[in-house]
Scaffold this motif. Structure first.
Motif, PDB file in Angstrom:
ATOM      1  N   LEU A  99     -63.343  65.819  11.061  1.00 47.28           N
ATOM      2  CA  LEU A  99     -62.871  65.357   9.754  1.00 47.28           C
ATOM      3  C   LEU A  99     -64.017  65.322   8.741  1.00 47.28           C
ATOM      4  O   LEU A  99     -63.879  65.829   7.620  1.00 47.28           O
ATOM      5  N   VAL A 100     -65.151  64.751   9.136  1.00 48.40           N
ATOM      6  CA  VAL A 100     -66.310  64.692   8.233  1.00 48.40           C
ATOM      7  C   VAL A 100     -66.796  66.105   7.908  1.00 48.40           C
ATOM      8  O   VAL A 100     -67.118  66.411   6.753  1.00 48.40           O
ATOM      9  N   ILE A 105     -67.423  70.532   4.040  1.00 51.40           N
ATOM     10  CA  ILE A 105     -67.185  71.944   3.686  1.00 51.40           C
ATOM     11  C   ILE A 105     -66.361  72.052   2.411  1.00 51.40           C
ATOM     12  O   ILE A 105     -66.674  72.858   1.521  1.00 51.40           O
ATOM     13  N   ILE A 106     -65.343  71.232   2.285  1.00 56.98           N
ATOM     14  CA  ILE A 106     -64.515  71.251   1.060  1.00 56.98           C
ATOM     15  C   ILE A 106     -65.361  70.865  -0.156  1.00 56.98           C
ATOM     16  O   ILE A 106     -65.271  71.495  -1.214  1.00 56.98           O
ATOM     17  N   ALA A 107     -66.202  69.835   0.006  1.00 60.29           N
ATOM     18  CA  ALA A 107     -67.066  69.416  -1.100  1.00 60.29           C
ATOM     19  C   ALA A 107     -68.054  70.526  -1.469  1.00 60.29           C
ATOM     20  O   ALA A 107     -68.287  70.791  -2.658  1.00 60.29           O
ATOM     21  N   LEU A 108     -68.646  71.170  -0.475  1.00 60.20           N
ATOM     22  CA  LEU A 108     -69.576  72.274  -0.754  1.00 60.20           C
ATOM     23  C   LEU A 108     -68.869  73.407  -1.491  1.00 60.20           C
ATOM     24  O   LEU A 108     -69.409  73.968  -2.459  1.00 60.20           O
ATOM     25  N   ASN A 109     -67.683  73.758  -1.016  1.00 58.59           N
ATOM     26  CA  ASN A 109     -66.927  74.832  -1.660  1.00 58.59           C
ATOM     27  C   ASN A 109     -66.553  74.473  -3.097  1.00 58.59           C
ATOM     28  O   ASN A 109     -66.603  75.319  -3.988  1.00 58.59           O
ATOM     29  N   ASN A 128     -55.709  71.211   9.433  1.00 60.65           N
ATOM     30  CA  ASN A 128     -55.560  69.998   8.625  1.00 60.65           C
ATOM     31  C   ASN A 128     -55.349  68.744   9.466  1.00 60.65           C
ATOM     32  O   ASN A 128     -55.824  67.676   9.104  1.00 60.65           O
ATOM     33  N   PHE A 129     -54.616  68.859  10.565  1.00 60.63           N
ATOM     34  CA  PHE A 129     -54.237  67.662  11.309  1.00 60.63           C
ATOM     35  C   PHE A 129     -54.949  67.471  12.643  1.00 60.63           C
ATOM     36  O   PHE A 129     -54.857  66.405  13.240  1.00 60.63           O
ATOM     37  N   LEU A 130     -55.656  68.478  13.144  1.00 63.06           N
ATOM     38  CA  LEU A 130     -56.341  68.340  14.427  1.00 63.06           C
ATOM     39  C   LEU A 130     -57.315  67.153  14.458  1.00 63.06           C
ATOM     40  O   LEU A 130     -57.282  66.368  15.406  1.00 63.06           O
TER      41      LEU A 130
END
Length: 150
Positions: A99-100, A105-109, A128-130
């Motif tokens: 999750l972290v 990765i989303i923040a970097l992108n 998304n849910f794993l």
């Protein structure tokens, strides 16, 4: 015959004092005294040592004392508990790590314009849910252990 009586009888048959028995099994004389008066019970490792020392079976030491039998059962459950706890804690931590990682990765992108792909070949539902599923499974498993083993 309850454990305390059996222990005292076996010790006296050998002609040992409480201090001598304590020295042979590496405990204090006070521990032996408490076992012989029924104020406390030894753990399973000591029971095994006593069985070997006196040349009698563990069954002979435990069978007639219900309280001691229950203590041994609880001790054995607690010995199994850490192994399962490590497994469920690891599952939870893996989920938290994923999750972290995904958030980083989303923040970097988004903020730095990188183009890091998150497991591109897998369906979005899994990526998304794993992490959440792993964290919930680890938490539930750990909680179930408390009810079963403690």
């Amino acid at each position: 015959m309850i454990f305390s009586e059996r222990l005292k009888r076996e010790r006296e048959k050998k002609g040992w004092s409480q201090a001598e028995l304590a020295e042979k099994i590496h405990v204090s004389r006070q521990s032996v005294s408490k076992w012989e008066t029924g104020k406390n019970y030894p753990n399973i490792e000591v029971i095994i040592d006593l069985s070997d020392l006196f040349g009698i079976t563990i069954d002979e030491l435990l069978r007639s004392d219900e309280v001691l039998k229950e203590k041994v059962i609880q001790d054995s459950k607690q010995l199994a508990y850490p192994k399962w706890k490590v497994l469920f804690d690891s599952v939870f931590l893996l989920g938290a790590f994923l999750l972290v990682s995904k958030i980083v990765i989303i923040a970097l992108n988004h903020f730095w314009g990188t183009n890091i792909l998150i497991l591109e070949g897998l369906p979005k539902a899994i990526t998304n849910f794993l992490p959440l599923i792993l964290m919930v499974a680890g938490g539930i498993g750990s909680d179930q252990l408390k009810d079963k083993y403690i």
